[in-house]
Scaffold this motif. Sequence first.
Motif, mmCIF file in Angstrom:
data_model
loop_
_atom_site.group_PDB
_atom_site.id
_atom_site.type_symbol
_atom_site.label_atom_id
_atom_site.label_comp_id
_atom_site.label_asym_id
_atom_site.label_seq_id
_atom_site.Cartn_x
_atom_site.Cartn_y
_atom_site.Cartn_z
ATOM 1 N N ALA A 73 0.791 -1.113 0.145
ATOM 2 C CA ALA A 73 0.251 -0.062 0.049
ATOM 3 C C ALA A 73 0.889 1.279 0.016
ATOM 4 O O ALA A 73 0.543 2.203 -0.532
ATOM 5 C CB ALA A 73 -0.780 0.019 1.017
ATOM 6 N N LEU A 74 1.974 1.182 0.645
ATOM 7 C CA LEU A 74 3.122 2.274 0.709
ATOM 8 C C LEU A 74 3.797 2.349 -0.628
ATOM 9 O O LEU A 74 4.621 3.505 -0.613
ATOM 10 C CB LEU A 74 3.634 2.219 1.943
ATOM 11 N N ARG A 75 3.681 1.373 -1.431
ATOM 12 C CA ARG A 75 4.693 1.644 -2.427
ATOM 13 C C ARG A 75 6.027 1.450 -2.224
ATOM 14 O O ARG A 75 6.678 2.293 -2.760
ATOM 15 C CB ARG A 75 4.072 2.717 -3.407
ATOM 16 N N LEU A 76 6.482 0.722 -1.199
ATOM 17 C CA LEU A 76 7.783 0.651 -0.886
ATOM 18 C C LEU A 76 8.739 -0.006 -1.977
ATOM 19 O O LEU A 76 8.338 -0.878 -2.513
ATOM 20 C CB LEU A 76 7.999 -0.025 0.525
ATOM 21 N N SER A 77 9.968 0.385 -2.039
ATOM 22 C CA SER A 77 11.027 -0.139 -2.796
ATOM 23 C C SER A 77 11.629 -1.411 -2.129
ATOM 24 O O SER A 77 10.980 -1.731 -0.971
ATOM 25 C CB SER A 77 12.324 0.652 -2.947
ATOM 26 N N ALA A 78 12.300 -2.462 -2.613
ATOM 27 C CA ALA A 78 12.622 -3.599 -2.061
ATOM 28 C C ALA A 78 13.497 -3.550 -0.875
ATOM 29 O O ALA A 78 13.423 -4.117 -0.127
ATOM 30 C CB ALA A 78 13.503 -4.467 -3.215
ATOM 31 N N PRO A 79 14.348 -2.513 -0.969
ATOM 32 C CA PRO A 79 15.171 -2.205 0.321
ATOM 33 C C PRO A 79 14.262 -1.536 1.397
ATOM 34 O O PRO A 79 14.309 -1.921 2.565
ATOM 35 C CB PRO A 79 16.215 -1.052 -0.109
ATOM 36 N N GLU A 80 13.373 -0.911 1.325
ATOM 37 C CA GLU A 80 12.268 -0.182 2.334
ATOM 38 C C GLU A 80 11.553 -1.441 2.722
ATOM 39 O O GLU A 80 11.475 -1.329 3.965
ATOM 40 C CB GLU A 80 11.598 0.808 1.485
ATOM 41 N N ARG A 81 11.020 -2.085 1.655
ATOM 42 C CA ARG A 81 10.387 -3.276 2.316
ATOM 43 C C ARG A 81 11.076 -3.999 3.183
ATOM 44 O O ARG A 81 10.647 -4.574 4.451
ATOM 45 C CB ARG A 81 9.792 -4.086 1.065
ATOM 46 N N ALA A 82 12.283 -4.291 2.880
ATOM 47 C CA ALA A 82 13.137 -5.179 4.042
ATOM 48 C C ALA A 82 13.316 -4.592 5.184
ATOM 49 O O ALA A 82 13.415 -5.213 6.172
ATOM 50 C CB ALA A 82 14.623 -5.609 3.199
ATOM 51 N N HIS A 83 13.644 -3.084 4.984
ATOM 52 C CA HIS A 83 13.764 -2.517 6.372
ATOM 53 C C HIS A 83 12.459 -2.688 7.092
ATOM 54 O O HIS A 83 12.647 -2.587 8.484
ATOM 55 C CB HIS A 83 14.131 -0.911 6.141
ATOM 56 N N LEU A 84 11.392 -2.394 6.577
ATOM 57 C CA LEU A 84 10.197 -2.333 7.498
ATOM 58 C C LEU A 84 9.833 -4.005 7.946
ATOM 59 O O LEU A 84 9.427 -3.695 9.178
ATOM 60 C CB LEU A 84 8.750 -2.134 6.373
ATOM 61 N N HIS A 86 12.403 -5.803 8.833
ATOM 62 C CA HIS A 86 13.237 -5.813 10.186
ATOM 63 C C HIS A 86 12.781 -4.797 11.324
ATOM 64 O O HIS A 86 12.938 -5.285 12.528
ATOM 65 C CB HIS A 86 14.615 -5.111 9.620
ATOM 66 N N LEU A 87 12.339 -3.693 11.074
ATOM 67 C CA LEU A 87 11.571 -2.847 12.232
ATOM 68 C C LEU A 87 10.648 -3.818 12.748
ATOM 69 O O LEU A 87 10.334 -3.345 14.224
ATOM 70 C CB LEU A 87 11.017 -1.408 11.605
ATOM 71 N N ALA A 88 9.890 -4.564 12.172
ATOM 72 C CA ALA A 88 8.815 -5.300 12.864
ATOM 73 C C ALA A 88 9.538 -6.660 13.688
ATOM 74 O O ALA A 88 8.550 -7.398 14.013
ATOM 75 C CB ALA A 88 7.941 -5.748 11.825
ATOM 76 N N GLY A 89 10.730 -6.730 13.586
ATOM 77 C CA GLY A 89 11.424 -7.723 14.203
ATOM 78 C C GLY A 89 11.244 -9.214 13.330
ATOM 79 O O GLY A 89 11.306 -10.375 13.977
ATOM 80 N N LEU A 90 11.003 -8.918 11.997
ATOM 81 C CA LEU A 90 10.633 -10.101 11.213
ATOM 82 C C LEU A 90 11.907 -10.171 9.922
ATOM 83 O O LEU A 90 12.470 -9.335 9.665
ATOM 84 C CB LEU A 90 9.493 -10.013 10.359
ATOM 85 N N GLN A 91 11.926 -11.711 9.470
ATOM 86 C CA GLN A 91 13.058 -11.602 8.219
ATOM 87 C C GLN A 91 12.096 -11.558 7.008
ATOM 88 O O GLN A 91 10.990 -12.022 6.910
ATOM 89 C CB GLN A 91 13.806 -13.107 8.339
ATOM 90 N N PRO A 92 12.744 -10.413 6.283
ATOM 91 C CA PRO A 92 12.098 -10.689 5.022
ATOM 92 C C PRO A 92 11.708 -11.698 4.324
ATOM 93 O O PRO A 92 12.758 -12.632 4.283
ATOM 94 C CB PRO A 92 12.634 -9.414 3.975
ATOM 95 N N PRO A 93 10.549 -12.100 3.513
ATOM 96 C CA PRO A 93 10.614 -13.269 2.859
ATOM 97 C C PRO A 93 11.776 -13.696 1.947
ATOM 98 O O PRO A 93 11.900 -12.701 1.028
ATOM 99 C CB PRO A 93 9.146 -13.093 2.036
ATOM 100 N N GLY A 94 12.121 -14.685 1.928
ATOM 101 C CA GLY A 94 13.354 -15.126 0.947
ATOM 102 C C GLY A 94 12.765 -15.632 -0.232
ATOM 103 O O GLY A 94 11.809 -15.695 -0.538
ATOM 104 N N PRO A 95 13.838 -16.379 -0.871
ATOM 105 C CA PRO A 95 13.513 -16.917 -2.356
ATOM 106 C C PRO A 95 12.603 -18.022 -2.335
ATOM 107 O O PRO A 95 12.178 -18.696 -3.163
ATOM 108 C CB PRO A 95 14.871 -16.957 -3.023
ATOM 109 N N ASP A 96 12.664 -18.667 -0.952
ATOM 110 C CA ASP A 96 11.973 -20.144 -0.714
ATOM 111 C C ASP A 96 10.580 -19.730 -0.469
ATOM 112 O O ASP A 96 9.778 -20.976 -0.302
ATOM 113 C CB ASP A 96 12.739 -20.881 0.322
ATOM 114 N N SER A 97 10.031 -18.569 -0.483
ATOM 115 C CA SER A 97 8.780 -18.372 -0.125
ATOM 116 C C SER A 97 7.984 -17.738 -1.378
ATOM 117 O O SER A 97 8.521 -17.181 -2.429
ATOM 118 C CB SER A 97 8.423 -17.013 0.873
#
Length: 279
Positions: A73-84, A86-97
């Motif tokens: 919804a916020l139209r985040l770039s890939a690095p921004e999405r990964a940062h969000l 991390h801020l949530a205490g989660l690992q961004p989905p990897g290539p196995d997802s």
Amino acid sequence: MAATEFGQAVRRWRERVSPEAAGLPAGGQRRTPGLRREELSQLAGISVDYVTRLEQGRATSPSPQVVEALARALRLSAPERAHLFHLAGLQPPGPDSVPAHLTPGVQRVLDRLTHTPVAVFDAAWTLLVANPPYAALMGDPSRWQGHQRNAVWRNFLDPDDRVRHTARSRLELRTALVANLRAVTARYPADRRLRRLVAELRGRSELFATLWDTGVAGHHEAARKIIDHPRVGAVALDCDILTVAGSDLHIMVYTAEPGTEDADRLALITALGTQSLVG
């Protein structure tokens, strides 16, 4: 989770997205730039109260699905999405997802087809985003949560949709969806959410379990569909499915032949839906 940092990031990114860029009407004078919380709620499919609590740092531990929805919804770039993530205490989905990130090209397609019903699904047929004309045509999907947003789940466990089916066409669709889902599990064997979806379907639907175990073949393809709209009546439309190479996304587009009664009905449905969203 650094709740305050997460909330500040969401608010900062919300304020930089214009309503026009998100496909929404400007809606008159605004006290702050960017999207209103109500608009972010609508785009992400989560409640306004939850958006407020997240931004204020009063809600902690958002699920990966919530973070993914906010990133889209916020139209985040890939690095921004990964940062969000991390801020949530989660690992961004990897290539196995199963990928759930909308590429900039897909987002631009949505931006340009403002009067055409369009929805984007991931490889496993979980709805990621639907534009207002799609919601007006097929019903508002914003209330759906979890597996309810998955088209396979809905076809087997909650088949109350607006598409008119015969017994044969329904079975053909279900067979194709099962075959597609089997192929996706082979591509993403480590995706735990996908495994949970299959397990629930096998446990709750005897037909799904039978089709799954027999290794049916088939694929979901373009079709002519009749939609029974509660306010406009029946409308016959072409449903085309475009698969995005490299991101495993499915784009579903409904169109009518220009100059026909169906085209007029579709335009009316879109107008009625837009009025209900604005008003």
